[in-house]
Design a protein around this motif. Structure first.
Motif, mmCIF file in Angstrom:
data_model
loop_
_atom_site.group_PDB
_atom_site.id
_atom_site.type_symbol
_atom_site.label_atom_id
_atom_site.label_comp_id
_atom_site.label_asym_id
_atom_site.label_seq_id
_atom_site.Cartn_x
_atom_site.Cartn_y
_atom_site.Cartn_z
ATOM 1 N N TYR A 223 -6.693 -12.515 -0.086
ATOM 2 C CA TYR A 223 -5.302 -12.239 -0.441
ATOM 3 C C TYR A 223 -4.983 -12.955 -1.743
ATOM 4 O O TYR A 223 -5.740 -13.814 -2.203
ATOM 5 C CB TYR A 223 -4.340 -12.673 0.674
ATOM 6 N N TRP B 277 -10.113 -0.243 -5.588
ATOM 7 C CA TRP B 277 -9.946 -0.460 -4.148
ATOM 8 C C TRP B 277 -9.097 0.640 -3.528
ATOM 9 O O TRP B 277 -9.436 1.159 -2.452
ATOM 10 C CB TRP B 277 -9.323 -1.834 -3.892
ATOM 11 N N VAL C 253 -8.639 -3.434 5.955
ATOM 12 C CA VAL C 253 -7.409 -4.116 5.565
ATOM 13 C C VAL C 253 -7.008 -5.110 6.657
ATOM 14 O O VAL C 253 -7.454 -5.012 7.810
ATOM 15 C CB VAL C 253 -6.256 -3.128 5.314
ATOM 16 N N TYR D 141 -10.176 3.024 -0.637
ATOM 17 C CA TYR D 141 -9.452 3.001 0.638
ATOM 18 C C TYR D 141 -9.035 4.404 1.050
ATOM 19 O O TYR D 141 -9.118 4.767 2.233
ATOM 20 C CB TYR D 141 -8.227 2.092 0.541
ATOM 21 N N GLY E 186 -1.537 -8.668 -3.679
ATOM 22 C CA GLY E 186 -2.578 -7.732 -3.291
ATOM 23 C C GLY E 186 -3.287 -7.060 -4.450
ATOM 24 O O GLY E 186 -4.012 -6.089 -4.237
ATOM 25 N N TYR F 50 -5.981 -8.277 2.487
ATOM 26 C CA TYR F 50 -4.623 -8.431 3.006
ATOM 27 C C TYR F 50 -3.708 -7.910 1.905
ATOM 28 O O TYR F 50 -3.370 -8.622 0.965
ATOM 29 C CB TYR F 50 -4.353 -9.901 3.327
ATOM 30 N N VAL F 51 -3.339 -6.648 2.002
ATOM 31 C CA VAL F 51 -2.638 -5.976 0.901
ATOM 32 C C VAL F 51 -1.293 -6.628 0.606
ATOM 33 O O VAL F 51 -0.926 -6.847 -0.550
ATOM 34 C CB VAL F 51 -2.445 -4.474 1.205
ATOM 35 N N LEU G 65 0.838 -1.198 0.000
ATOM 36 C CA LEU G 65 0.000 0.000 0.000
ATOM 37 C C LEU G 65 0.875 1.251 0.000
ATOM 38 O O LEU G 65 1.786 1.367 0.814
ATOM 39 C CB LEU G 65 -0.898 -0.018 1.236
ATOM 40 N N ALA H 145 -12.405 -7.710 3.580
ATOM 41 C CA ALA H 145 -11.165 -7.000 3.880
ATOM 42 C C ALA H 145 -10.053 -7.509 2.968
ATOM 43 O O ALA H 145 -10.089 -8.654 2.503
ATOM 44 C CB ALA H 145 -10.775 -7.199 5.343
#
Length: 270
Positions: free
Chosen positions: A228, A100, A148, A104, A232, A252-253, A64, A250
């Motif tokens: 995931y 996304w 996340v 975010y 990501g 999981y980046v 991220l 959610a």
């Protein structure tokens, strides 16, 4: 609820919109080259590696980005609070990451062109090589608009909810691993390849069909779910498909590339 997807006809009818071309190829020609060969009129090229992720490292191959870096990238691309539409030519797998990331960082009006560039051309809508002069946008990045997961949270979720592994089945099983140094999956994760979220035309399955798919994988009302993949990117596609189905998820980046960066984390196969 407004759909996170938009049709070519709906996009063509919009007056004030920022369109981002998010085409990308792992180990292939740069997406910007594809963009310059032809794109939706008015679209600007958004680089997955440079604009939608921080540099690779222990955080994964597509971690991220910091809020300031993301804000600067989006402003350079002309993003404001006006509607944004993102697209690619690969079943929305990379466009979903742009959707996304914008969500975010607080953008409230971003949608994915369902079916991507292929759907646009199939509708006999125009393509151009003209690169627009994009004005600097005024988008302000405010993190926290989408849930996340850290590695520890993903591991815990796999035991009490549903953690979806969005990669191909053979990568999930650990039979092959073309990118990351270790093959396998997070213990307790359920395989849910993103390729099964879309039909042969690259368009998403309808909400009922997606809901049935995820229900069969153990996802339902009151069940916490996360996703995931390798880095990501395609996992964002899973979160998008969940949203189309009316199911929050959610991301999981860091995904598998972050998971295996720590040799003490367990790895499951089969």
């Amino acid at each position: 609820m407004t759909s996170p997807l938009i049709t070519p006809a709906e996009l063509a009818a919009l007056d004030e919109v920022t369109v981002l071309d998010v085409r990308w190829r792992l180990g292939g020609p740069p997406g910007e080259g594809l963009y310059r060969e032809g794109h939706i009129p008015g679209a600007v090229f958004c680089d997955l590696d440079a604009d939608l992720a921080a540099p690779p490292g222990a955080g994964g191959r597509h971690p991220l980005p910091e809020a300031g870096a993301f804000q600067a990238a989006m402003r350079r691309l002309g993003v404001t609070d006006a509607p944004v539409v993102v697209y690619d030519d690969a079943g929305s797998t990379t466009a979903a990451r742009a959707w996304w990331a914008l969500r975010y960082f607080g953008h409230r009006n971003v949608r994915v062109l369902d079916g991507g560039l292929q759907a646009w051309t199939a509708a006999n809508l125009p393509i151009t090589k003209d690169v627009p002069d994009s004005a600097v946008g005024g988008f302000t990045a405010r993190p926290g608009g989408m849930p996340v997961l850290t590695a520890d949270e993903a591991a815990e979720l796999a035991t009490r909810g549903v953690l979806l592994d969005a990669r191909a089945a053979e990568r999930y099983r650990g039979e092959v691993e073309p990118v990351d140094p270790v093959a396998g999956h997070v213990p307790g994760a359920v395989n849910a390849p993103t390729t099964e979220n879309v039909g042969p035309d690259g368009r998403f399955l309808d909400p009922a069909a997606l809901r049935a798919r995820f229900t069969a994988l153990g996802v339902g009302e009151g069940v916490e779910v996360g996703a995931y993949c390798g880095s990501g990117v395609t996992a964002a596609h899973e979160v998008l498909a969940l949203e189309v189905a009316g199911l929050p998820g959610a991301l999981y980046v860091g995904s598998w590339s972050n998971w295996v960066a720590d040799p003490t984390r367990p790895v499951a196969t089969g």
